[in-house]
Design an enzyme around this catalytic site. Structure first.
Site: not given
Length: 345
Positions: A18, A20, A23, A95, A99
């Site tokens: 996540a 970049r 993500g 959570y 992903k």
């Protein structure tokens, strides 16, 4: 663009990679709803060629209304993943969305967690412009790509679906069409320019698209009575099974514990089996002595390609070349075994 609805407010999203690219785009889309984002990525220090770290991504996420937890995570390190999950639980509670980069595992996990957790795979129909694509594709590649926004919108659509939406291989363009998006030029880096098909779909994108639209790529488990098969002839299939047999060991049998039945059409076809339950393992033509745990139906040519590493099982399944019935988790175990044998086939 797919508008935000606010439905992810308060949800915690665990996203690998996540810092970049795709993500981060998914993270920012969810953050606009007020979601909690766990940024699980390797980059903690600035990279000379790739922009973005877990900390700069956290700043962007919080700037659009989300809450961020940057965690240094190499997905190859199980302990780092476990530590990040524990930090997420401590900060945000359990959570609710994750992903990861997965493929065939989707089918096994969708079956294992049915009714509890939805598990789906998301694929781009075209190349997506990221730093990695820039490095691999060279100058000018961006004009053949779409923006990461299309993946973010497609993921956002999946996040809002009920738990019953599971076990699907979703193509970004298809799910957004279902959401009412008609103008896809808004996602293009250079509207009107021909697009590069995604590397994993470029061989048969239309077949995949039609399959997704008609069936959602959800596997069926209906049992069918096998038809009488012709006597096999020596050839590529027999040679493949001979090499497989030579590769078997008690360790492989112990680690797998499954019987696979292959219903092959075409030259050298018929019913073949791979017994990884009996001591030492066994292969042969015809029916196994015990009931098969997994039945795979495909052509002989595709069978040989799959075992030699020239056709990925995921893509064979998605394109309709491979049909699977039975225990999907055990089907995934066979894929691992294939990877070990590729060098010999």
């Amino acid at each position: 663009m797919l508008p935000n609805t606010g439905r992810l407010a308060g949800c915690t999203v665990f996203i690998t990679g996540a810092s970049r690219g795709i993500g981060k785009a998914i993270a920012l889309k969810a953050a606009k709803d007020g979601a909690n984002i766990v940024i699980a990525a390797k980059t903690a220090q600035p990279h000379p060629k790739l922009l973005g770290t877990i900390y700069t991504a956290a700043e962007e996420i919080e700037a659009v209304g989300g809450k961020a937890l940057p965690c240094i995570v190499d997905v190859r390190d199980e302990q780092q993943i476990s530590d990040a999950v524990q930090k997420a639980v401590k900060k945000f509670g359990a959570y609710t969305i994750a992903k990861y980069g997965m493929s065939m595992y989707v089918l096994g996990m969708a079956e294992e967690f049915k009714g509890e957790i939805a598990v789906n795979a998301l694929w781009p129909k075209t190349a997506i412009h990221t730093a990695a694509m820039e490095m691999l594709g060279g100058p000018g590649i961006e004009s053949q790509c779409r923006k990461v926004d299309i993946i973010a919108d497609a993921a956002y659509s999946i996040f809002q679906k009920p738990k019953s939406f599971t076990g699907n291989f979703v193509i970004d363009e298809n799910i957004l069409k279902a959401e009412g998006i008609q103008n896809f030029d808004i996602y293009a880096i250079k509207p009107g320019h021909p697009l590069q098909p995604d590397f994993f779909l470029d061989e048969y994108p239309e077949a995949v698209s039609k399959k997704m639209e008609s069936t959602g790529a959800v596997p069926e488990f209906k049992e069918e009575k096998p038809q009488p098969q012709p006597k096999p002839r020596s050839g590529a299939v027999e040679k493949t099974f001979r090499i497989v047999k030579d590769s078997l060991s008690d360790d492989i049998v112990k680690a797998t514990q499954a019987i696979y039945l292959f219903e092959l059409s075409g030259e050298d076809g018929g019913t073949w089996f791979l017994d990884l339950k009996s001591k030492g393992g066994n292969v042969g033509y015809g029916e196994p002595s015990d009931q098969a745990d997994v039945v795979m139906s495909m052509s002989t040519d595709d069978f040989v390609k799959m075992f030699s590493g020239k056709l990925k099982p995921t893509m064979a399944f998605m394109s309709g070349k491979l049909k699977i019935k039975g225990n999907m988790a055990l089907a995934i175990k066979l894929e691992k075994l294939m990877n070990q044998m590729n060098a010999r086939l």
